[in-house]
Design a protein around this motif. Structure first.
Motif, short mmCIF file in Angstrom:
data_model
loop_
_atom_site.label_atom_id
_atom_site.label_comp_id
_atom_site.label_asym_id
_atom_site.label_seq_id
_atom_site.Cartn_x
_atom_site.Cartn_y
_atom_site.Cartn_z
N THR A 144 102.35 173.38 23.46
CA THR A 144 101.89 173.65 24.82
C THR A 144 100.39 173.43 24.89
N HIS A 145 99.89 173.27 26.09
CA HIS A 145 98.46 173.03 26.28
C HIS A 145 97.72 174.34 26.51
N VAL A 146 96.47 174.37 26.08
CA VAL A 146 95.58 175.50 26.32
C VAL A 146 94.48 175.02 27.26
N VAL A 147 93.82 175.98 27.91
CA VAL A 147 92.70 175.65 28.80
C VAL A 147 91.44 176.26 28.20
N ALA A 148 90.45 175.43 27.91
CA ALA A 148 89.18 175.88 27.34
C ALA A 148 88.33 176.53 28.43
N LEU A 149 87.31 177.27 28.01
CA LEU A 149 86.39 177.88 28.97
C LEU A 149 85.78 176.85 29.90
N CYS A 150 85.56 175.63 29.42
CA CYS A 150 84.95 174.58 30.23
C CYS A 150 85.94 173.89 31.16
N GLY A 151 87.23 174.21 31.01
CA GLY A 151 88.24 173.60 31.86
C GLY A 151 89.05 172.49 31.20
N GLU A 152 88.66 172.04 30.01
CA GLU A 152 89.43 171.02 29.31
C GLU A 152 90.82 171.57 29.00
N VAL A 153 91.84 170.72 29.10
CA VAL A 153 93.21 171.10 28.82
C VAL A 153 93.72 170.20 27.70
N PHE A 154 94.31 170.80 26.64
CA PHE A 154 94.73 170.03 25.48
C PHE A 154 95.66 170.88 24.61
N PRO A 155 96.48 170.25 23.75
CA PRO A 155 97.27 171.01 22.78
C PRO A 155 96.42 171.28 21.54
N VAL A 156 96.62 172.41 20.89
CA VAL A 156 95.91 172.74 19.66
C VAL A 156 96.55 171.96 18.52
N THR A 157 95.74 171.18 17.82
CA THR A 157 96.26 170.39 16.71
C THR A 157 95.49 170.61 15.41
N LYS A 158 94.29 171.19 15.49
CA LYS A 158 93.46 171.40 14.30
C LYS A 158 92.68 172.69 14.43
N SER A 159 92.22 173.20 13.30
CA SER A 159 91.31 174.33 13.28
C SER A 159 89.91 173.81 13.01
N PRO A 160 88.91 174.43 13.61
CA PRO A 160 87.54 173.95 13.37
C PRO A 160 87.08 174.29 11.96
N LYS A 161 86.26 173.42 11.42
CA LYS A 161 85.64 173.67 10.12
C LYS A 161 84.23 174.19 10.37
N PRO A 162 83.69 174.98 9.46
CA PRO A 162 82.31 175.45 9.63
C PRO A 162 81.37 174.27 9.87
N GLY A 163 80.51 174.43 10.87
CA GLY A 163 79.56 173.39 11.19
C GLY A 163 80.07 172.35 12.17
N SER A 164 81.33 172.48 12.61
CA SER A 164 81.88 171.53 13.58
C SER A 164 81.16 171.66 14.91
N PRO A 165 81.00 170.55 15.64
CA PRO A 165 80.31 170.63 16.93
C PRO A 165 81.15 171.39 17.96
N VAL A 166 80.48 172.25 18.72
CA VAL A 166 81.14 173.03 19.77
C VAL A 166 80.73 172.46 21.12
N CYS A 167 81.68 172.40 22.03
CA CYS A 167 81.42 171.92 23.39
C CYS A 167 80.25 172.71 23.98
N PRO A 168 79.20 172.05 24.43
CA PRO A 168 78.05 172.77 24.98
C PRO A 168 78.39 173.58 26.23
N ASP A 169 79.32 173.08 27.05
CA ASP A 169 79.71 173.84 28.24
C ASP A 169 80.44 175.12 27.86
N CYS A 170 81.38 175.02 26.91
CA CYS A 170 82.09 176.22 26.44
C CYS A 170 81.11 177.22 25.84
#
Length: 82
Positions: free
Chosen positions: A43-69
């Motif tokens: 299923t799709h999730v909605v990010a704080l910034c409004g992006e909609v996408f399915p979760v497919t990966k976990s972030p790794k330390p140091g990964s870039p974060v959406c500036p809007d989120c």
């Protein structure tokens, strides 16, 4: 770099089928209770910034974060009891 999360918010990646884009993969803040469902059921999730996408990966330390989120997340009151 540590990831700060509210009890109901976590970061997860935006995934798209576009591979010709030079943008780095960005990770977004989403509702924590929706992550497992999205990862298992697709299923799709909605990010704080409004992006909609399915979760497919976990972030790794140091990964870039959406500036809007990140901006929205940092403007939220502490506690996240909403």
């Amino acid at each position: 770099m540590s990831t700060m999360t509210l009890p109901e918010t976590d970061t997860r990646p935006e995934t798209t089928d576009q591979t010709s884009d030079d943008r780095p993969e960005m990770f977004h803040y989403v509702q924590k209770n929706k992550i497992a469902e999205s990862a298992v059921m697709g299923t799709h999730v909605v990010a704080l910034c409004g992006e909609v996408f399915p979760v497919t990966k976990s972030p790794k330390p140091g990964s870039p974060v959406c500036p809007d989120c990140k901006e929205i997340f940092e403007s939220l009151p502490p506690g996240g009891d909403s």
